[in-house]
Design a protein around this motif. Structure first.
Motif, mmCIF file in Angstrom:
data_model
loop_
_atom_site.group_PDB
_atom_site.id
_atom_site.type_symbol
_atom_site.label_atom_id
_atom_site.label_comp_id
_atom_site.label_asym_id
_atom_site.label_seq_id
_atom_site.Cartn_x
_atom_site.Cartn_y
_atom_site.Cartn_z
ATOM 1 N N TRP A 54 0.822 -1.203 0.000
ATOM 2 C CA TRP A 54 0.000 0.000 0.000
ATOM 3 C C TRP A 54 0.863 1.262 0.000
ATOM 4 O O TRP A 54 0.562 2.226 -0.703
ATOM 5 N N GLY A 77 0.056 1.043 -3.972
ATOM 6 C CA GLY A 77 -1.363 1.375 -3.938
ATOM 7 C C GLY A 77 -1.657 2.800 -4.365
ATOM 8 O O GLY A 77 -0.944 3.733 -3.996
ATOM 9 N N LEU A 135 -7.840 4.574 0.714
ATOM 10 C CA LEU A 135 -7.894 3.421 1.605
ATOM 11 C C LEU A 135 -9.292 3.297 2.210
ATOM 12 O O LEU A 135 -9.872 4.286 2.677
ATOM 13 N N TYR A 184 -9.374 -0.913 -0.778
ATOM 14 C CA TYR A 184 -9.161 0.484 -1.144
ATOM 15 C C TYR A 184 -9.994 0.767 -2.384
ATOM 16 O O TYR A 184 -10.452 -0.158 -3.077
ATOM 17 N N LEU A 230 -6.318 -4.796 -1.108
ATOM 18 C CA LEU A 230 -4.909 -4.420 -1.098
ATOM 19 C C LEU A 230 -4.084 -5.571 -1.667
ATOM 20 O O LEU A 230 -4.364 -6.744 -1.410
#
Length: 348
Positions: free
Chosen positions: A50, A54, A58, A76, A90
């Protein structure tokens, strides 16, 4: 622990990276308890993912019963170019198995409460897409009747069931493959001094650098960049490696020929507490100039013999149906992709 699918748990919404970090100790304990969870659901893997890979918002749910963490839905929201907002787990993209976590016996209650919470958050996403789910995945639990849910076949992940000892390896791996392995080892030994190295805390970067170099050389030979080319992906792995090592989940190995690393293997392993433990062969690299020494065969041969010697139940080759996996006795295992939409008008 709660088992009724109608039991409502306390839910905390995690929308900041600091909130994920704060969950780490509880998350790790829950992960160890969760039936069928792989290293890919551990905080050691997903928090670095993340932080470095990512993109989006979130939207993770932490579920508790009497104050104890009993479920984690690590999601997310990603807005695609067409404006549609996807609720992803995730780890998507670089992770071979995805899922939520739930204490044993709490899976139905965790998902029932999770679905209710997601319905309350329906204004934040348009569609939920959960790929790479194993057949026993928590995220395959029944959805409310008014949700639109579709489950499709996903990528095949071949895996070799391992025998109890090396003497019976020939019952799983073809005798031709074992003969070829002996030949490859003999040729490699004639080329120079062979030595295997298991990377520890002091040499993680050195072995990972070698893996990057060798993996990149293989892909450049095909005119492609390779799956480790992106700086963000490299940064995520560099951050994850020491955490995976600390948690006992990492197997990063290098094959030295004389003084040079000529092949490297990045694998994850289940912790000792897990029944029917697996070794997951994540990625490898070898010097393409040494094809005649069959470095790929040397990597897998070493991995499979070590796994048998240590009592692992299976060697998981992860995504992809490349031919070489079946030479080692791999059998196809399915994954599934689930797509969900909320009832019309919910969250609007």
């Amino acid at each position: 622990m709660l088992s009724s699918p109608d039991a409502t748990l306390d839910v905390a919404l995690v929308t900041q990276t600091a909130g994920l970090e704060a969950l780490r100790p509880e998350w790790e304990r829950l992960w160890l308890r969760s039936t069928g969870a792989t290293p890919f659901q551990s905080p050691a893997w997903l928090i670095p993912w993340w932080r470095h890979i990512g993109e989006g918002e979130l939207l993770t749910l932490a579920l508790r019963a009497h104050g104890a963490l009993v479920g984690l839905l690590p999601f997310y929201v990603y807005a695609a170019d067409d404006g549609r907002r996807h609720l992803f787990p995730l780890g998507i993209g670089t992770t071979d198995y995805l899922d939520a976590l739930a204490s044993p016996g709490s899976e139905a209650a965790v998902m029932a409460t999770g679905f209710r919470q997601l319905a309350a958050l329906a204004d934040r996403f348009d569609i939920a897409e959960w790929p790479q789910l194993r057949p026993d995945a928590t995220l395959l639990e029944a959805a409310p009747a008014d949700w639109m849910s579709q489950v499709e076949s996903g990528d095949i992940c071949p895996a070799t069931p391992l025998p109890p000892d090396l003497d019976t390896l020939g019952a799983v791996v073809s005798r031709k493959t074992l003969r070829d392995l002996r030949t490859a080892r003999r040729r490699a030994a004639e080329a120079g001094a062979l030595r295997w190295e298991d990377a520890g805390a002091r040499d993680l970067d050195t072995v990972f650098d070698a893996l990057l170099r060798l993996h990149t050389a293989q892909w450049e030979r095909r005119g492609e960049a390779g799956v480790l080319a992106a700086p963000a992906v490299q940064a995520a792995h560099r951050a994850a490696l020491p955490e995976l090592l600390r948690a006992g989940l990492l197997r990063l190995q290098a094959l030295h020929l004389d003084d040079a690393i000529v092949a490297a293997l990045y694998a994850l392993i289940d912790p000792p507490q897990r029944p029917a433990r697996r070794v997951y062969l994540y990625i490898s690299g070898f010097d393409p100039a040494l094809d005649r020494l069959s470095p790929g065969m040397l990597l897998v041969g070493h991995a499979i013999e070590q796994a048998v010697s240590e009592g692992f139940a299976a060697l998981d080759f992860l995504r992809g149906q490349e031919r070489y996996k079946y030479f080692w006795g791999a059998e196809d295992e399915p994954t599934f992709r689930r797509t969900l939409r909320l009832p019309a008008g919910v969250g609007s």
